[in-house]
Structures are given as C-alpha cells and as structure tokens.
Design an enzyme around this catalytic site. Structure first.
Site, PDB file in Angstrom:
ATOM      1  N   CYS A 120       0.874  -1.171   0.000  1.00 29.79           N
ATOM      2  CA  CYS A 120       0.000   0.000   0.000  1.00 29.79           C
ATOM      3  C   CYS A 120       0.910   1.220   0.000  1.00 29.79           C
ATOM      4  O   CYS A 120       2.107   1.105   0.260  1.00 29.79           O
ATOM      5  CB  CYS A 120      -0.902   0.022   1.227  1.00 29.79           C
ATOM      6  SG  CYS A 120      -2.337   1.095   0.979  1.00 29.79           S
ATOM      7  N   LYS A 199     -12.363  -4.712   2.649  1.00 31.67           N
ATOM      8  CA  LYS A 199     -11.777  -3.854   3.679  1.00 31.67           C
ATOM      9  C   LYS A 199     -12.673  -2.631   3.856  1.00 31.67           C
ATOM     10  O   LYS A 199     -12.911  -1.883   2.911  1.00 31.67           O
ATOM     11  CB  LYS A 199     -10.371  -3.432   3.260  1.00 31.67           C
ATOM     12  CG  LYS A 199      -9.721  -2.463   4.230  1.00 31.67           C
ATOM     13  CD  LYS A 199      -8.281  -2.169   3.845  1.00 31.67           C
ATOM     14  CE  LYS A 199      -7.667  -1.147   4.775  1.00 31.67           C
ATOM     15  NZ  LYS A 199      -6.280  -0.831   4.391  1.00 31.67           N
ATOM     16  N   ARG A 209      -2.841   3.865  12.453  1.00 34.09           N
ATOM     17  CA  ARG A 209      -2.375   5.061  11.742  1.00 34.09           C
ATOM     18  C   ARG A 209      -1.378   5.845  12.583  1.00 34.09           C
ATOM     19  O   ARG A 209      -0.492   6.499  12.042  1.00 34.09           O
ATOM     20  CB  ARG A 209      -3.566   5.910  11.296  1.00 34.09           C
ATOM     21  CG  ARG A 209      -4.361   5.188  10.212  1.00 34.09           C
ATOM     22  CD  ARG A 209      -5.601   5.938   9.762  1.00 34.09           C
ATOM     23  NE  ARG A 209      -6.425   5.082   8.910  1.00 34.09           N
ATOM     24  CZ  ARG A 209      -7.628   5.403   8.478  1.00 34.09           C
ATOM     25  NH1 ARG A 209      -8.156   6.576   8.808  1.00 34.09           N
ATOM     26  NH2 ARG A 209      -8.307   4.568   7.716  1.00 34.09           N
ATOM     27  N   GLU A 237     -16.751  -7.648  -4.024  1.00 36.70           N
ATOM     28  CA  GLU A 237     -15.320  -7.328  -3.902  1.00 36.70           C
ATOM     29  C   GLU A 237     -14.482  -8.608  -3.911  1.00 36.70           C
ATOM     30  O   GLU A 237     -13.449  -8.683  -4.576  1.00 36.70           O
ATOM     31  CB  GLU A 237     -15.052  -6.566  -2.592  1.00 36.70           C
ATOM     32  CG  GLU A 237     -15.389  -5.084  -2.632  1.00 36.70           C
ATOM     33  CD  GLU A 237     -14.330  -4.261  -3.364  1.00 36.70           C
ATOM     34  OE1 GLU A 237     -13.386  -4.848  -3.918  1.00 36.70           O
ATOM     35  OE2 GLU A 237     -14.462  -3.033  -3.380  1.00 36.70           O
ATOM     36  N   LYS A 252     -11.674  -7.395   6.687  1.00 35.60           N
ATOM     37  CA  LYS A 252     -11.040  -6.497   7.644  1.00 35.60           C
ATOM     38  C   LYS A 252     -11.929  -5.307   7.933  1.00 35.60           C
ATOM     39  O   LYS A 252     -12.424  -4.713   6.983  1.00 35.60           O
ATOM     40  CB  LYS A 252      -9.715  -6.022   7.039  1.00 35.60           C
ATOM     41  CG  LYS A 252      -8.957  -5.050   7.897  1.00 35.60           C
ATOM     42  CD  LYS A 252      -7.737  -4.577   7.151  1.00 35.60           C
ATOM     43  CE  LYS A 252      -7.130  -3.427   7.930  1.00 35.60           C
ATOM     44  NZ  LYS A 252      -6.128  -2.741   7.186  1.00 35.60           N
ATOM     45  N   SER A 278      -6.022  -2.944  14.751  1.00 37.99           N
ATOM     46  CA  SER A 278      -5.427  -2.213  15.875  1.00 37.99           C
ATOM     47  C   SER A 278      -6.447  -1.747  16.911  1.00 37.99           C
ATOM     48  O   SER A 278      -6.255  -1.944  18.105  1.00 37.99           O
ATOM     49  CB  SER A 278      -4.633  -1.026  15.334  1.00 37.99           C
ATOM     50  OG  SER A 278      -5.458  -0.175  14.564  1.00 37.99           O
TER      51      SER A 278
HETATM   52  C1  PBG Z   1      -2.975   0.515   5.102  1.00 40.23           C
HETATM   53  C2  PBG Z   1      -3.471  -0.360   6.181  1.00 40.23           C
HETATM   54  C3  PBG Z   1      -4.270  -0.012   7.277  1.00 40.23           C
HETATM   55  C4  PBG Z   1      -4.359  -1.146   8.060  1.00 40.23           C
HETATM   56  C5  PBG Z   1      -3.656  -2.154   7.409  1.00 40.23           C
HETATM   57  N1  PBG Z   1      -3.136  -1.643   6.243  1.00 40.23           N
HETATM   58  C6  PBG Z   1      -4.848   1.280   7.686  1.00 40.23           C
HETATM   59  C7  PBG Z   1      -5.780   1.992   6.804  1.00 40.23           C
HETATM   60  O1  PBG Z   1      -6.275   1.458   5.803  1.00 40.23           O
HETATM   61  O2  PBG Z   1      -6.019   3.151   7.110  1.00 40.23           O
HETATM   62  C8  PBG Z   1      -5.070  -1.240   9.378  1.00 40.23           C
HETATM   63  C9  PBG Z   1      -4.539  -2.268  10.303  1.00 40.23           C
HETATM   64  C10 PBG Z   1      -4.910  -2.061  11.723  1.00 40.23           C
HETATM   65  O3  PBG Z   1      -5.694  -1.152  12.085  1.00 40.23           O
HETATM   66  O4  PBG Z   1      -4.409  -2.838  12.534  1.00 40.23           O
HETATM   67  N2  PBG Z   1      -3.756   0.569   3.973  1.00 40.23           N
HETATM   68 ZN    ZN Z   2      -3.098   2.259   2.671  1.00 39.83          ZN
END
Ligand code: PBG
Ligand code: ZN
Length: 330
Positions: A120, A199, A209, A237, A252, A278
């Site tokens: 990403c 997601k 973040r 999706e 997710k 998280s």
């Molecule tokens: C990045 C990404 C995120 C997470 C995993 N990859 C954050 C987001 O999409 O803002 C979240 C993982 C977590 O909260 O533990 N694209």
């Molecule tokens: Zn991202």
C-alpha cells in the site's frame, strides 16, 4: 417421561469432557503477526495507542522475528515507516526501502518464518492516502489507475527482496489483477497474493495510523474502502479479487464483520483471512488495563469467534500472547 430427557448440561459437567467436545480450536498455525519496521538501529519505540506493540528497526525486527518463530507462529506481516515521504510514495518501491531491507534480513535469520508484506502507499505518501492523488475542478481523490503501476512496482520489489506472500491493502479496483500480471512477468508466478478483499472504512484503524504514521492529511478513505453498512458488496469485492487471481481473501476488520467472514467463507470456499485490527486490539487492552475485562479471556474469546465465523487465517497483535497461552494449555 422424566423431564427433561435431553440435558444439554451433561456434556458440560466435566472439564475433560468439555475439552473433548469443543468444536472450534485455535491453533498457532492460523496466526499472522503484524510488525512495524522503521529506519535506524537498536530502535524499539513503544506505540502508545497499541500497548505491547513497537516500531522496530531492522535489527530489532529480526530479534522479534526470532521470538515469533520460536513461539511457532508461522508468519509475520510487515508494514514500513520510511525515512522520507512524498506525493507518490517513492520509498515504497525502492529496492533498499525499509520493508525490502527487513524482508531480506528476516529471510536470512529465520528461514522457516514466512514474510508477508503489506502493499500500500499510505505509509509512504506525504498526503497519507493509499494511492496517487489527482485534482480536477476542485475535486481531490485517489487516482485509481495511476496508482496501479506504483503498487505493481512495490509488490515486485517486495518479491525481489524475498517476500513469501504479497498482501495488497489499498482497495483500488483492479489491483490484484495488475499485481498478479506484474509478479508473473517478473518471474514470481509462484508467489501467492493475499488480497485485502473486503476492507471497510473503519474507525478501528486509528491506532494503526499512529503506529504507521499514516493518517490521511485531507479527507478520509471512504472513496476506496467499503461502506461499513454494506454486506452484499463484500461478496462482489471478493468475487472480483478471486477472478483477478487472489489466492487468499481477507475480511477487515474482523469482530464487527463476523457476518461477512461467514458469508465469504460459505460463498467462495477460499482460504479466508481476517484481520483483527489495531482498534479492536487496543480496545481490549484498554478495558483490561482498567480491570474491566480479562485480557486473556477477551483475547481468546474474540479470536475464537473469528475462527468460528470461518476465518482460516487470523492476523492479530495478540498472536504472541495467544501462542503462549495455547502452549500453556489455556
Ligand atoms: C494501510 C493499512 C491499514 C491497516 C492495514 N493496512 C490502515 C488503513 O487502511 O487506514 C489497518 C490495520 C490495523 O488497524 O491494525 N492501507
Ligand atoms: Zn493504505
């Protein structure tokens, strides 16, 4: 006839009997442990909003991986915090980028541990979005098609560094197909893709973040991540990602989306992953720190629920704790 003939409690009366008839079992084999890598050496910075988790330099991440592998956890998921961010996330696809360096070092130190890399751009862009941004007539958004080649470059550079599984989390349309083609062309047709297929634009990513220093500097992620209210769309999706060549599909977050995990597993029969994110982790940590719930009890119950809903693989910040508890026979 004596009442009641059927007594559900009969199979619960003895702990050994309960152990025998337990339907869902947690196994360390399911777990993937996320790690945050940053530049420097001997660095282990605690992440305040994720107690027990750290930003680690490459040497420290290698140490951590030795411990993870020693606990029998089969895989880690790497996120990178680069030294420099720019508009197109250049450090994401540099061969000496932070994730690439960590991957090489872990591969060398822990031959049996699988390295999964998050693909990403949000950790690497100065605006904090998951792709390149365009502006037209006062409208700013992430440019889907301009982002795809950048993700492909990132995925290929992870593969070259030795990643075992590529995990795109950006939610651009068509990225699984683009990455599949890019990997194949670069000679990595054997490497699986674990797609963050469904997601959601969740409030539970907040602590991540902080950890990844990746909050969007303007707007939010709702033009690419899914609306939290939608269920059918998740199946579309997943179908799209499967069609494009995903080997593992992910839902997710996990806890609030057990219905989605269930539907995805039932509908596709794919190897299905769930990310206990998280905010879900930190909520348990915070409540436990206040003495309001049992951390061990809540973590096990939550992880079990995710498995019961149909997740084959569980990405969790509790992986090390769970591995220890399982080892102790909890
Ligand atoms: C990045 C990404 C995120 C997470 C995993 N990859 C954050 C987001 O999409 O803002 C979240 C993982 C977590 O909260 O533990 N694209
Ligand atoms: Zn991202």
């Amino acid at each position: 006839m004596a009442f009641p003939v059927t007594r559900m409690r009969r199979l619960r009366y003895h702990p050994t009997l309960r152990r025998m008839v337990r339907q869902t079992r947690l196994s360390v084999d399911r777990f993937i442990y996320p790690l945050f890598v940053r530049p420097g050496s001997e660095i282990r910075i605690p992440i305040p909003s994720m107690p027990g988790q750290f930003q680690l330099s490459v040497d420290a991440v290698v140490e951590e991986c030795r411990e993870v592998a020693g606990l029998g956890i089969p895989a880690v998921l790497l996120f990178g915090i680069p030294s420099h961010k720019d508009a197109v996330g250049s450090e994401a696809y540099r061969d000496d980028g932070i994730v690439q360096r960590a991957t090489r070092a872990i591969r060398e130190a822990c031959p049996d541990l699988l390295v999964v890399t998050d693909v990403c751009l949000c950790e690497y862009t100065d605006h904090g979005h998951c792709g390149a941004v365009f502006e037209r007539g006062g409208f700013r958004d992430v440019d889907n098609d301009a982002t795809l080649p950048l993700l492909v470059k990132e995925a290929v550079s992870h593969a070259k560094a030795g990643a075992h599984i590529i995990a795109p989390s950006d939610m651009m349309d068509g990225r699984v197909g683009a990455i599949r083609a890019g990997l194949d062309q670069a000679g990595f047709s054997h490497l699986p893709i674990m797609a963050y297929a469904a997601k959601y634009a969740s409030s539970y990513y907040g602590p991540f973040r902080d950890a990844a220093e990746s909050p969007p500097r303007f707007g939010d992620r709702k033009t690419y991540q899914m609306d939290i209210a939608n269920g059918d769309e998740a199946l579309r999706e997943v179908a799209a990602d499967v069609e494009e060549g995903a080997d593992i599909v992910m839902v997710k977050p996990a806890m609030n989306y057990l219905d989605i995990i269930w539907r995805v597993k039932q509908e596709f029969g794919m190897v299905t992953a769930a990310y206990h994110v998280s905010g879900e982790y930190s909520a348990i940590k915070a409540a436990a720190a206040n003495g309001w719930i049992s951390e061990q009890g809540a973590a096990i119950e939550t992880t079990l629920a995710i498995a019961r809903a149909g997740a084959d693989l569980i990405i969790t910040y509790f992986a090390k704790d769970l591995a220890r508890w399982l080892r102790a026979g909890v």
